[in-house]
Write a protein that holds these residues in place. Structure first.
Motif, PDB file in Angstrom:
ATOM      1  N   UNK A 106       0.852  -1.185   0.000  1.00  0.00           N
ATOM      2  CA  UNK A 106       0.000   0.000   0.000  1.00  0.00           C
ATOM      3  C   UNK A 106       0.890   1.238   0.000  1.00  0.00           C
ATOM      4  N   UNK A 107       0.436   2.337  -0.644  1.00  0.00           N
ATOM      5  CA  UNK A 107       1.320   3.496  -0.830  1.00  0.00           C
ATOM      6  C   UNK A 107       1.920   4.043   0.468  1.00  0.00           C
ATOM      7  N   UNK A 108       1.151   4.068   1.552  1.00  0.00           N
ATOM      8  CA  UNK A 108       1.709   4.616   2.800  1.00  0.00           C
ATOM      9  C   UNK A 108       2.857   3.749   3.307  1.00  0.00           C
ATOM     10  N   UNK A 109       2.681   2.420   3.164  1.00  0.00           N
ATOM     11  CA  UNK A 109       3.725   1.518   3.649  1.00  0.00           C
ATOM     12  C   UNK A 109       5.004   1.711   2.841  1.00  0.00           C
ATOM     13  N   UNK A 110       4.857   1.797   1.515  1.00  0.00           N
ATOM     14  CA  UNK A 110       6.030   2.003   0.671  1.00  0.00           C
ATOM     15  C   UNK A 110       6.702   3.331   1.018  1.00  0.00           C
ATOM     16  N   UNK A 165       0.812   7.411  10.508  1.00  0.00           N
ATOM     17  CA  UNK A 165       1.377   7.647   9.173  1.00  0.00           C
ATOM     18  C   UNK A 165       1.142   6.447   8.251  1.00  0.00           C
ATOM     19  N   UNK A 166       0.826   5.293   8.816  1.00  0.00           N
ATOM     20  CA  UNK A 166       0.519   4.111   8.008  1.00  0.00           C
ATOM     21  C   UNK A 166      -0.975   3.895   7.837  1.00  0.00           C
ATOM     22  N   UNK A 167      -1.702   4.062   8.940  1.00  0.00           N
ATOM     23  CA  UNK A 167      -3.122   3.675   8.946  1.00  0.00           C
ATOM     24  C   UNK A 167      -4.072   4.857   8.834  1.00  0.00           C
TER      25      UNK A 167
END
Ligand SMILES: *Cc1c(COP(=O)(O)O)cnc(C)c1O
Length: 226
Positions: free
Chosen positions: A6-10, A216-218
């Protein structure tokens, strides 16, 4: 095969490696702990699908509602307890979690040691330090850290791998992270769990080995229920 992250994780992984590259090793690698508190299985699974395996939860009971099922499907998941642990929840915590990050008193050390012995499940622990000496926060006092780590090891027989802290919210965190790094050295532990969504790059500059990242991830969390 892992699906696309998912974009936030990357984005977070990229920021972690950029900060790590900039500020240099050690550590060899900074571990990302995805803090999934308040989020349900539907928000967590895409990260598992993308290969993320370290997660943090701060309430035993909440974690019991979602993680047994997820861990059954992703058995190499490592679940860290990052919230306060009451001694009456020790049995449940040792059964479900893989690492305890909030060890902060002798009574808890004794209860954890006894339970780990009973179920032959020896979990690595971090000692939580109340690095800003804030009355409302948990953690051992900085000046008592080395002696407490020693008691946890020698008296209680626990495996202490590092220190964890949450610096005061309203001040620049850098000096607190640097202080924790110094305490870890003095106590002969290697790992440093410090840095959250707002300050993980600073924490990495000060030697963090584990950053704990939630919003920042979820996305932002609903306000805490009392
Ligand atoms: C919630 C929480 C985090 C994550 O905080 P974010 O600001 O959402 O990244 C990290 N550590 C602890 C102990 C937490 O309770």
């Amino acid at each position: 095969m892992d699906s696309a992250a998912p974009p936030q994780l990357a984005a977070i992984r990229n920021r972690i490696s950029a900060a790590h590259k900039l500020f240099g090793a050690p550590p060899e690698q900074v571990e990302l702990i995805a803090v999934s508190k308040t989020f349900g299985i539907e928000a967590i699974e895409p990260l598992l699908g993308a290969g993320q395996r370290l997660f943090g939860e701060n309430r035993v009971q909440e974690a019991q509602g979602k993680w047994p099922d997820l861990k059954a499907r992703y058995p190499d998941t490592q679940l860290h307890l990052i919230g306060p642990l009451q001694t009456n929840k020790v049995r449940d915590a040792v059964e479900l979690f893989d690492v305890i990050q909030t060890l902060d008193r002798d009574k808890l050390a004794g209860a954890l040691a006894k339970e780990m012995e009973r179920c032959e499940r020896r979990l690595p622990c971090f000692v939580q330090v109340n690095i800003g000496l804030e009355p409302q926060k948990a953690g051992i006092e900085p000046a008592e850290t080395a002696a407490f780590v020693e008691r946890c090891r020698d008296v209680h027989g626990l495996e202490i791998i590092g220190l964890m802290c949450i610096p005061p919210a309203d001040q620049p965190p850098g000096p607190y992270f640097a202080h924790l790094a110094g305490l870890a050295k003095a106590a002969s532990v290697d790992k440093l769990s410090m840095g959250m969504s707002a300050d993980f790059e600073t924490a990495i500059a000060m030697g963090a080995t584990h950053v704990r990242i939630g919003s920042a991830l979820f996305g932002s969390r609903p306000p805490l229920t009392p």
